[in-house]
Every structure is written in C-alpha cells, then in structure tokens.
Design a protein around this motif. Sequence first.
Motif, PDB file in Angstrom:
ATOM      1  N   VAL A   7      -5.847  17.976  -9.010  1.00  0.00           N
ATOM      2  CA  VAL A   7      -5.083  19.126  -8.555  1.00  0.00           C
ATOM      3  C   VAL A   7      -5.036  20.130  -9.692  1.00  0.00           C
ATOM      4  N   GLU A   8      -5.741  21.214  -9.551  1.00  0.00           N
ATOM      5  CA  GLU A   8      -5.845  22.187 -10.634  1.00  0.00           C
ATOM      6  C   GLU A   8      -4.693  23.186 -10.547  1.00  0.00           C
ATOM      7  N   ILE A   9      -3.912  23.295 -11.624  1.00  0.00           N
ATOM      8  CA  ILE A   9      -2.785  24.217 -11.591  1.00  0.00           C
ATOM      9  C   ILE A   9      -2.830  25.219 -12.730  1.00  0.00           C
ATOM     10  N   ALA A  10      -3.752  25.054 -13.674  1.00  0.00           N
ATOM     11  CA  ALA A  10      -3.787  25.995 -14.791  1.00  0.00           C
ATOM     12  C   ALA A  10      -3.880  27.411 -14.241  1.00  0.00           C
ATOM     13  N   ALA A  11      -3.077  28.292 -14.811  1.00  0.00           N
ATOM     14  CA  ALA A  11      -3.000  29.658 -14.278  1.00  0.00           C
ATOM     15  C   ALA A  11      -4.348  30.345 -14.255  1.00  0.00           C
ATOM     16  N   GLN A 108     -14.280  25.214  -9.186  1.00  0.00           N
ATOM     17  CA  GLN A 108     -13.146  25.984  -8.681  1.00  0.00           C
ATOM     18  C   GLN A 108     -13.116  25.975  -7.151  1.00  0.00           C
ATOM     19  N   LEU A 109     -14.251  26.311  -6.548  1.00  0.00           N
ATOM     20  CA  LEU A 109     -14.302  26.386  -5.092  1.00  0.00           C
ATOM     21  C   LEU A 109     -14.197  25.006  -4.462  1.00  0.00           C
ATOM     22  N   GLY A 110     -14.640  23.981  -5.195  1.00  0.00           N
ATOM     23  CA  GLY A 110     -14.619  22.626  -4.662  1.00  0.00           C
ATOM     24  C   GLY A 110     -13.230  22.052  -4.479  1.00  0.00           C
ATOM     25  N   THR A 111     -12.222  22.659  -5.108  1.00  0.00           N
ATOM     26  CA  THR A 111     -10.851  22.163  -4.932  1.00  0.00           C
ATOM     27  C   THR A 111     -10.184  22.717  -3.684  1.00  0.00           C
ATOM     28  N   PHE A 205       1.755  11.613 -20.497  1.00  0.00           N
ATOM     29  CA  PHE A 205       1.599  13.061 -20.598  1.00  0.00           C
ATOM     30  C   PHE A 205       0.130  13.434 -20.710  1.00  0.00           C
ATOM     31  N   ARG A 206      -0.604  12.730 -21.566  1.00  0.00           N
ATOM     32  CA  ARG A 206      -2.021  13.044 -21.763  1.00  0.00           C
ATOM     33  C   ARG A 206      -2.787  12.942 -20.440  1.00  0.00           C
ATOM     34  N   ALA A 207      -2.500  11.890 -19.683  1.00  0.00           N
ATOM     35  CA  ALA A 207      -3.188  11.697 -18.396  1.00  0.00           C
ATOM     36  C   ALA A 207      -2.794  12.775 -17.395  1.00  0.00           C
ATOM     37  N   MET A 208      -1.495  13.087 -17.314  1.00  0.00           N
ATOM     38  CA  MET A 208      -1.035  14.110 -16.367  1.00  0.00           C
ATOM     39  C   MET A 208      -1.571  15.488 -16.733  1.00  0.00           C
ATOM     40  N   PHE A 209      -1.579  15.792 -18.017  1.00  0.00           N
ATOM     41  CA  PHE A 209      -2.060  17.098 -18.463  1.00  0.00           C
ATOM     42  C   PHE A 209      -3.531  17.267 -18.086  1.00  0.00           C
ATOM     43  N   LYS A 210      -4.324  16.251 -18.321  1.00  0.00           N
ATOM     44  CA  LYS A 210      -5.755  16.311 -17.988  1.00  0.00           C
ATOM     45  C   LYS A 210      -5.950  16.440 -16.482  1.00  0.00           C
ATOM     46  N   ARG A 211      -5.147  15.698 -15.726  1.00  0.00           N
ATOM     47  CA  ARG A 211      -5.300  15.731 -14.269  1.00  0.00           C
ATOM     48  C   ARG A 211      -4.924  17.084 -13.690  1.00  0.00           C
ATOM     49  N   GLY A 214      -7.257  19.964 -15.868  1.00  0.00           N
ATOM     50  CA  GLY A 214      -8.698  19.764 -15.999  1.00  0.00           C
ATOM     51  C   GLY A 214      -9.175  19.794 -17.439  1.00  0.00           C
ATOM     52  N   GLN A 215      -8.246  19.868 -18.412  1.00  0.00           N
ATOM     53  CA  GLN A 215      -8.607  19.945 -19.819  1.00  0.00           C
ATOM     54  C   GLN A 215      -7.722  19.021 -20.646  1.00  0.00           C
TER      55      GLN A 215
END
Length: 273
Positions: A7-11, A108-111, A205-211, A214-215
């Motif tokens: 789930v990509e949420i980065a602005a 991006q489009l794949g999500t 946190f590390r796992a959630m941040f990556k998920r 995406g980074q």
Amino acid sequence: MGQGSAVEIAADFYDFVVTDIGYVIDRAPDPGWRVTAFANPRLHILAVAVTGKAGYEIGGVPYAIRPGDVIFMPKGLPHTGRSDAADPWRFISVGFDVRSDTGDVTAQLGTLPHVTRDASPHGAAAAFAELHTAWNDRSPGYLVQIRGIVSGIMHGLIRAHSLPHLRHPHTRRIMAVTEMIRENHHRTFSVAELAAVAGLSPSHFRAMFKRLTGQTVVEYQQGVRIGKATELLLSGECNVSEAALRAGFRDVYYFSRLFKKVTGTNPSELTRG
C-alpha cells in the motif's frame, strides 16, 4: 485496494504526467459488444459506465460493471468484457500514455484498482463527457484540456485507492514520521529515533515503513534531500555546493554522486539556463 503488493502512501510516490492521447470514444449501447483477451500494448485505458451493465474479467478477477464505475487497465493488460444483453452498457473510454521522470510508472499504476465504484456516478460521467466533447470540438488547446481532465480522473483513482488505508493507525504513525523527516530534511534520523516517534519497535517500524512507502528509511531520507536540492537548483537560488549544504549534505562530492544515481542527471545540469 489496488493490485500492488504494498500500500503506497508516500506523498510523492505517484508522480507522472499524461502525455499522448490516442482516442476518446463514446460507445452507444450494443447488446453484442464484447472483447476477448484484448490488450492494448501502447496505451492505458480509462472508461466509465454511463448507463447499462457489463461484465469484465481483468487479471483473472470478475467484475460486474454498473453506471458510474470507472475502469482502468494499464497498457498490455489482457481483459475480457461483454455487454449485458438485456441492459447493454453505454461507455466512454480514453486511451492515453503517461511518463514519470522520478519513479517507476509501471509500479505506480500497478497499485491502482481496475474498477473503482464512484461515489458520485454523475461526476465521473460528466468528466468523461467533457473529454469526449473536447476531443470532438478540437478547439485551440484541446489536447491540453484533455490531458488535464485525464490527470484529474487519475488523481481521483489515487485518492479512492489511498484514503481507506490512510485511516489505519499504523499508517497515520508512519505518515507522522515522513512529515517529520520532510520538515527536518537537513537532519539524519536513525531507525531507533523514528521508531520511538511512531511508538513501534525498530523491527516492526522498519517493516511497516518499507511496506507503506516502498523505501527503506535511508532511501526515503535521501530522496527527500535530493528533492529539496532539486527545488533549490531549479529555482536558480543556489549553485550545486549551496544546494547540497541547504538540503542537508555535508559532502558535495557525495551529494553529486548520489544525485546522479537517483535522478540519472548531474546536479550541475539543473543550473544551466
């Protein structure tokens, strides 16, 4: 939820521009309409169901299409569809292409979901109707107008995909962290520091941040600084050394190497008139 595994949420995850417009078509109701395993290799496809019903299978998933539904199919994706014989659908579709200079546009489009149930059916239909009118009228600047409308529809899909996930407690915590990183781009935060802010263990946190972004934490902080340096360089306010320092880099040579690696461009090229 979209078709992507994360789930990509980065602005700034979604960052693309609409480029080519191949067609805009308003198809009248036709009980015999169907496509079988069709895939457009050159264009992404957006469509809205104006009236009637249809059945689709996209990526092996069946969908019952009703008025107001917006359908999105990335280029090259096979899909099978047929009109409801008793209540054939009328739909407006547009074929278009996009480009991203800052990320993987396929990712991006794949999500994004293939079918979005529009909360305001008339709103979606109106946007597509405006597309069709602009395409037919071809008044001066019509392609600019059409690209803008398609961009607006895509932004609507992004919001529909993202908003439900933004309400999750962990998502809000990670977003608070990313906001802190952006507001303090000159600082380097450790995973332990950021995990404490989020109220999570470092490993969780590390796992959630990556998920959710995406980074990794390091990649995200580097990206924020590179973005800030890019703004400074493009504004004409700074030379390369000044932009590096103001963005939080102490070593201008390291900055130049990282900038080239991330963007594919030397920072000095952004200072040329």
